[in-house]
Design a protein around this motif. Structure first.
Motif, PDB file in Angstrom:
ATOM      1  N   VAL A 159       0.844  -1.188   0.000  1.00 26.31           N
ATOM      2  CA  VAL A 159       0.000   0.000   0.000  1.00 26.31           C
ATOM      3  C   VAL A 159       0.886   1.247   0.000  1.00 26.31           C
ATOM      4  O   VAL A 159       0.675   2.187  -0.773  1.00 26.31           O
ATOM      5  N   ILE A 207       5.950  -8.434  -3.483  1.00 24.70           N
ATOM      6  CA  ILE A 207       5.448  -8.832  -2.170  1.00 24.70           C
ATOM      7  C   ILE A 207       3.950  -9.083  -2.253  1.00 24.70           C
ATOM      8  O   ILE A 207       3.240  -8.359  -2.949  1.00 24.70           O
ATOM      9  N   GLY A 219      -4.005 -19.143   2.286  1.00 25.20           N
ATOM     10  CA  GLY A 219      -3.563 -19.480   0.932  1.00 25.20           C
ATOM     11  C   GLY A 219      -3.834 -18.392  -0.082  1.00 25.20           C
ATOM     12  O   GLY A 219      -3.695 -18.619  -1.275  1.00 25.20           O
ATOM     13  N   ASN A 276      -4.218 -13.751  -0.712  1.00 28.31           N
ATOM     14  CA  ASN A 276      -3.942 -12.418  -0.170  1.00 28.31           C
ATOM     15  C   ASN A 276      -5.086 -11.949   0.720  1.00 28.31           C
ATOM     16  O   ASN A 276      -6.245 -12.257   0.457  1.00 28.31           O
ATOM     17  N   GLY A 277      -4.749 -11.179   1.739  1.00 28.44           N
ATOM     18  CA  GLY A 277      -5.798 -10.630   2.585  1.00 28.44           C
ATOM     19  C   GLY A 277      -5.219  -9.677   3.610  1.00 28.44           C
ATOM     20  O   GLY A 277      -4.049  -9.772   3.988  1.00 28.44           O
ATOM     21  N   TYR A 278      -6.047  -8.726   4.020  1.00 25.82           N
ATOM     22  CA  TYR A 278      -5.636  -7.749   5.025  1.00 25.82           C
ATOM     23  C   TYR A 278      -6.498  -7.862   6.295  1.00 25.82           C
ATOM     24  O   TYR A 278      -6.502  -6.971   7.131  1.00 25.82           O
ATOM     25  N   GLY A 279      -7.279  -8.931   6.409  1.00 27.30           N
ATOM     26  CA  GLY A 279      -8.110  -9.115   7.594  1.00 27.30           C
ATOM     27  C   GLY A 279      -7.258  -9.724   8.699  1.00 27.30           C
ATOM     28  O   GLY A 279      -6.695 -10.799   8.514  1.00 27.30           O
ATOM     29  N   ARG A 331      -7.284 -11.725  11.004  1.00 29.51           N
ATOM     30  CA  ARG A 331      -7.889 -12.856  11.703  1.00 29.51           C
ATOM     31  C   ARG A 331      -7.415 -14.200  11.134  1.00 29.51           C
ATOM     32  O   ARG A 331      -7.021 -15.059  11.867  1.00 29.51           O
ATOM     33  N   PHE A 364     -10.364 -20.317   8.716  1.00 35.07           N
ATOM     34  CA  PHE A 364     -10.672 -21.418   9.634  1.00 35.07           C
ATOM     35  C   PHE A 364      -9.851 -22.682   9.363  1.00 35.07           C
ATOM     36  O   PHE A 364      -9.491 -23.386  10.298  1.00 35.07           O
ATOM     37  N   GLU A 365      -9.603 -22.987   8.072  1.00 32.14           N
ATOM     38  CA  GLU A 365      -8.851 -24.225   7.779  1.00 32.14           C
ATOM     39  C   GLU A 365      -7.509 -24.224   8.479  1.00 32.14           C
ATOM     40  O   GLU A 365      -7.010 -25.260   8.894  1.00 32.14           O
ATOM     41  N   MET A 389     -14.334 -18.828   6.675  1.00 33.81           N
ATOM     42  CA  MET A 389     -14.413 -19.741   5.511  1.00 33.81           C
ATOM     43  C   MET A 389     -15.076 -19.021   4.345  1.00 33.81           C
ATOM     44  O   MET A 389     -16.208 -18.567   4.459  1.00 33.81           O
ATOM     45  N   LEU A 390     -14.352 -18.915   3.214  1.00 34.60           N
ATOM     46  CA  LEU A 390     -14.975 -18.333   2.030  1.00 34.60           C
ATOM     47  C   LEU A 390     -15.907 -19.358   1.399  1.00 34.60           C
ATOM     48  O   LEU A 390     -15.670 -20.573   1.496  1.00 34.60           O
ATOM     49  N   GLU A 428     -14.291 -22.988   0.715  1.00 37.72           N
ATOM     50  CA  GLU A 428     -12.946 -22.539   0.332  1.00 37.72           C
ATOM     51  C   GLU A 428     -11.933 -23.683   0.244  1.00 37.72           C
ATOM     52  O   GLU A 428     -11.043 -23.677  -0.607  1.00 37.72           O
ATOM     53  N   ASP A 429     -12.066 -24.706   1.109  1.00 42.32           N
ATOM     54  CA  ASP A 429     -11.006 -25.721   1.123  1.00 42.32           C
ATOM     55  C   ASP A 429     -11.073 -26.685  -0.071  1.00 42.32           C
ATOM     56  O   ASP A 429     -10.237 -27.558  -0.199  1.00 42.32           O
ATOM     57  N   CYS A 459      -5.843 -21.019  -4.326  1.00 41.87           N
ATOM     58  CA  CYS A 459      -5.655 -19.723  -4.984  1.00 41.87           C
ATOM     59  C   CYS A 459      -4.292 -19.716  -5.668  1.00 41.87           C
ATOM     60  O   CYS A 459      -3.270 -19.937  -5.028  1.00 41.87           O
ATOM     61  N   GLU A 508      -2.382 -13.658  -8.524  1.00 35.69           N
ATOM     62  CA  GLU A 508      -2.964 -12.545  -9.265  1.00 35.69           C
ATOM     63  C   GLU A 508      -3.312 -12.956 -10.705  1.00 35.69           C
ATOM     64  O   GLU A 508      -2.526 -13.669 -11.355  1.00 35.69           O
ATOM     65  N   ASN A 559      -0.800  -6.418  -5.207  1.00 31.61           N
ATOM     66  CA  ASN A 559      -1.007  -6.589  -3.767  1.00 31.61           C
ATOM     67  C   ASN A 559      -1.895  -5.503  -3.150  1.00 31.61           C
ATOM     68  O   ASN A 559      -1.509  -4.877  -2.158  1.00 31.61           O
ATOM     69  N   PRO A 560      -3.071  -5.242  -3.730  1.00 28.43           N
ATOM     70  CA  PRO A 560      -3.868  -4.102  -3.243  1.00 28.43           C
ATOM     71  C   PRO A 560      -4.590  -4.407  -1.941  1.00 28.43           C
ATOM     72  O   PRO A 560      -4.863  -5.568  -1.617  1.00 28.43           O
ATOM     73  N   ARG A 561      -4.891  -3.344  -1.223  1.00 29.06           N
ATOM     74  CA  ARG A 561      -5.786  -3.437  -0.074  1.00 29.06           C
ATOM     75  C   ARG A 561      -7.147  -3.011  -0.613  1.00 29.06           C
ATOM     76  O   ARG A 561      -7.453  -1.834  -0.697  1.00 29.06           O
ATOM     77  N   HIS A 596      -9.121  -7.197  -5.697  1.00 32.48           N
ATOM     78  CA  HIS A 596      -7.986  -7.950  -6.227  1.00 32.48           C
ATOM     79  C   HIS A 596      -8.518  -8.981  -7.200  1.00 32.48           C
ATOM     80  O   HIS A 596      -9.428  -9.735  -6.869  1.00 32.48           O
ATOM     81  N   ARG A 620     -12.073 -10.233  -5.710  1.00 29.91           N
ATOM     82  CA  ARG A 620     -12.334 -10.346  -4.282  1.00 29.91           C
ATOM     83  C   ARG A 620     -11.756  -9.126  -3.586  1.00 29.91           C
ATOM     84  O   ARG A 620     -10.717  -8.608  -3.976  1.00 29.91           O
ATOM     85  N   THR A 670      -9.759  -7.726  -0.644  1.00 31.01           N
ATOM     86  CA  THR A 670      -8.819  -8.327   0.305  1.00 31.01           C
ATOM     87  C   THR A 670      -8.991  -7.773   1.716  1.00 31.01           C
ATOM     88  O   THR A 670      -8.359  -8.262   2.650  1.00 31.01           O
ATOM     89  N   GLU A 671      -9.816  -6.747   1.856  1.00 29.74           N
ATOM     90  CA  GLU A 671     -10.032  -6.184   3.175  1.00 29.74           C
ATOM     91  C   GLU A 671     -11.298  -6.771   3.811  1.00 29.74           C
ATOM     92  O   GLU A 671     -11.286  -7.164   4.975  1.00 29.74           O
ATOM     93  N   THR A 672     -12.384  -6.849   3.016  1.00 30.31           N
ATOM     94  CA  THR A 672     -13.645  -7.387   3.556  1.00 30.31           C
ATOM     95  C   THR A 672     -13.806  -8.865   3.203  1.00 30.31           C
ATOM     96  O   THR A 672     -14.692  -9.531   3.734  1.00 30.31           O
ATOM     97  N   TYR A 673     -13.024  -9.372   2.279  1.00 30.75           N
ATOM     98  CA  TYR A 673     -13.074 -10.751   1.772  1.00 30.75           C
ATOM     99  C   TYR A 673     -14.337 -11.018   0.956  1.00 30.75           C
ATOM    100  O   TYR A 673     -14.641 -12.161   0.627  1.00 30.75           O
TER     101      TYR A 673
END
Lengths: 423, 97
Positions: A250, A261, A307, A309-312, A314, A317-318, B1-2, B15-16, B20, B23, B49-51, B54, B72, B74-77
């Motif tokens: 960012v 990255i 597995g 990208n994410g900014y959460g 938390r 669950f897996e 879990m997505l 999700e499992d 993924c 990009e 790699n955006p917030r 994506h 998707r 990447t902040e709220t999923y």
């Protein structure tokens, strides 16, 4: 003036009913301009500011933290410190950091509770053991302590570890680094903040960088625009140093750059407090879990990254399920331990699992990032070499192989899976 | 879990079942022999790699084994849209995930 922490001071304060303690550092309002602005008030950023002041005499420095000191990844990791990396470049850097750890509490006059209780990296297959032997031998050649242990020796060190040969993933051996251990992670941030503050560095909390303006002609860095107390403010700076872990991408995009990255959550949990039962750090790449017991008695358990990208902050669950499997495989006795808390920190992962330390294509802009899942252990060394790189505008010899140029030249430092990179 | 909509199975799965890949919409260089080190490095390693939004490739690895694209946050999923390889994202392709 900051109080010196000592036994005498403790007695003096006790007589006054502990009402005379002063804040360890002061969070101040930012000035209009600085020589150097460090973006990111985690361990690495504060260490950078501290060594800029201490080693290079540069005290016109501000550390800008978007949240509060100790609230980011510094307070979210599993506190493991070790230096048993395979590649020379990485091994030298982490060993340099480990040596600084050994004197850190004295240096900072702040107890970071660094406890060299040893780190075991357990192997479960023939290939694991070949890798472990290779790594331990590489470590010995680099002057890093290490030993290959068999199951009976491991059992003596960790009686609760299930070493029976019938296991699905039997413990065949381990690497053992006695000088490795754990430290109290938020004390590291507080200690560096206090020491930097003492030397005249400004620490600004709740200041989020929202723009990195560039000079028109030279395209060099002009400073940063921050959001602070609901207002935008421009701070002029000759040099801007970004140490923002998961948010590095960012920050880079604010200066029009891309980095090699990707950011993902890395999870950890702590259990309910138990009586002392584990006095070392146990890590396993193959079943992918690692744990230690804190001085409070809770088990500190580290997991894998998501597995994607994410900014959460938390994690998915897996990963919790996988990690619970791993811990129960290693320590069947812990299957009934209840977990107290779970969280995630956003880690910045490089293709070669090694950091990026150095100048960016924009003059005056420096990045220290890409530490991925294993940055905490490097905190003192990272700050030391990055401060040198900024002050001299030339990489510190230990940081030289870690420039971003390596992703164009192809000279990657292939630590991924090669060392005990279970974070 | 997505919960992810697979445009080939035409159903929403956990999700499992998926992996993924990374990009999406990174084009392989057409003339690799003529590429500079700079351009090779960018292609291989540098990512947005955006917030926020994506675009990424997902592989239905224990399902139909097809690859497809997902937009998707990447902040709220939140999954904004799902579309097949070769297509461009559109709001009409929204899943109910």
């Amino acid at each position: 003036m900051t109080q010196h922490y000592s036994f005498l001071q403790l007695i003096r304060q006790a007589i006054n009913h502990h009402e005379g303690w002063k804040p360890a550092w002061n969070s101040v309002e930012p000035k209009d301009s600085y020589d150097i602005v460090v973006v990111g008030g985690g361990g690495h950023g504060l260490a950078t500011a501290y060594y800029l002041a201490k080693n290079h005499g540069i005290t016109d420095v501000a550390v800008l933290e978007k949240g509060w000191i100790g609230g980011g990844n510094t307070g979210r990791n599993t506190t493991i410190v070790r230096s048993n990396y395979l590649r020379d470049e990485a091994a030298h850097l982490y060993e340099f950091a480990l040596k600084l750890w050994e004197g850190l509490s004295n240096e900072l006059n702040f107890n970071v509770m660094f406890s060299q209780r040893g780190v075991l990296n357990v192997g479960h297959s023939l290939q694991d053991m070949r890798d472990i032997e290779r790594r331990v031998n590489a470590n010995l050649l680099n002057g890093i302590d290490g030993e290959v242990l068999g199951p009976s020796d491991i059992q003596k060190i960790v009686p609760l570890l299930d070493c029976s040969p019938q296991n699905r993933y039997p413990v065949l051996g381990a690497s053992w680094q006695p000088r490795g251990g754990v430290a109290r992670h938020d004390a590291v941030a507080w200690g560096y903040a206090r020491a930097a503050d003492r030397l005249g560095v400004d620490i600004v909390e709740h200041a989020r960088v929202v723009e990195i303006p560039l000079e028109r002609g030279s395209h060099s860095v002009e400073g940063v625009v921050i959001e602070h107390d609901g207002e935008r403010k421009f701070i002029r700076a000759r040099k801007v140093a970004c140490v923002t872990a998961g948010n590095s991408g960012v920050l880079a995009s604010l200066a029009g750059l891309k980095l090699p990255i990707e950011s993902r959550p890395l999870q950890a949990f702590v259990s309910e407090p138990l009586k002392p039962c584990l006095d070392t750090v146990v890590m396993s790449n193959a079943v992918h879990g690692y744990l230690s017991q804190s001085d409070k008695g809770d088990l500190v358990i580290g997991a894998g990254t998501d597995g994607y990208n994410g900014y959460g902050q938390r994690g998915s669950f897996e990963i919790i399920e996988e990690t619970a499997h791993a811990i129960c495989e290693l320590f069947p006795a812990f299957s009934r331990v209840r977990m107290n808390r779970q969280w995630g920190g956003i880690v910045d992962i490089c293709p070669d699992a090694c950091p990026i330390i150095g100048r960016m294509p924009v003059p005056g802009l420096y990045f220290n990032c890409g530490w991925g899942t294993g940055g905490f252990k490097a905190t003192p060394g990272s700050g030391f070499v990055f401060a040198h790189t900024i002050a001299e505008d030339h990489p510190h010899p230990l940081a030289a192989p870690f420039g971003v140029e390596r992703f164009h030249s192809g000279a990657l430092i292939d630590e991924h899976g090669a060392a005990g990179v279970a974070h | 879990m997505l919960r992810i909509y697979c445009p080939y199975c035409e159903s929403v799965r956990d999700e499992d079942e998926f992996h993924c890949v990374g990009e999406a919409h990174i084009k392989r260089p057409e003339r690799p022999d003529e590429l500079s080190d700079q351009a090779w490095g960018e292609y291989l390693h540098f990512r947005t790699n955006p917030r926020g939004e994506h675009r990424e490739i997902w592989h239905h690895v224990v399902g139909c084994r097809q690859h497809f694209n997902v937009v998707r946050d990447t902040e709220t999923y939140e999954i904004k849209s799902v579309y097949r390889v070769g297509e461009e994202p559109s709001s009409a392709a929204d899943s109910d995930a």
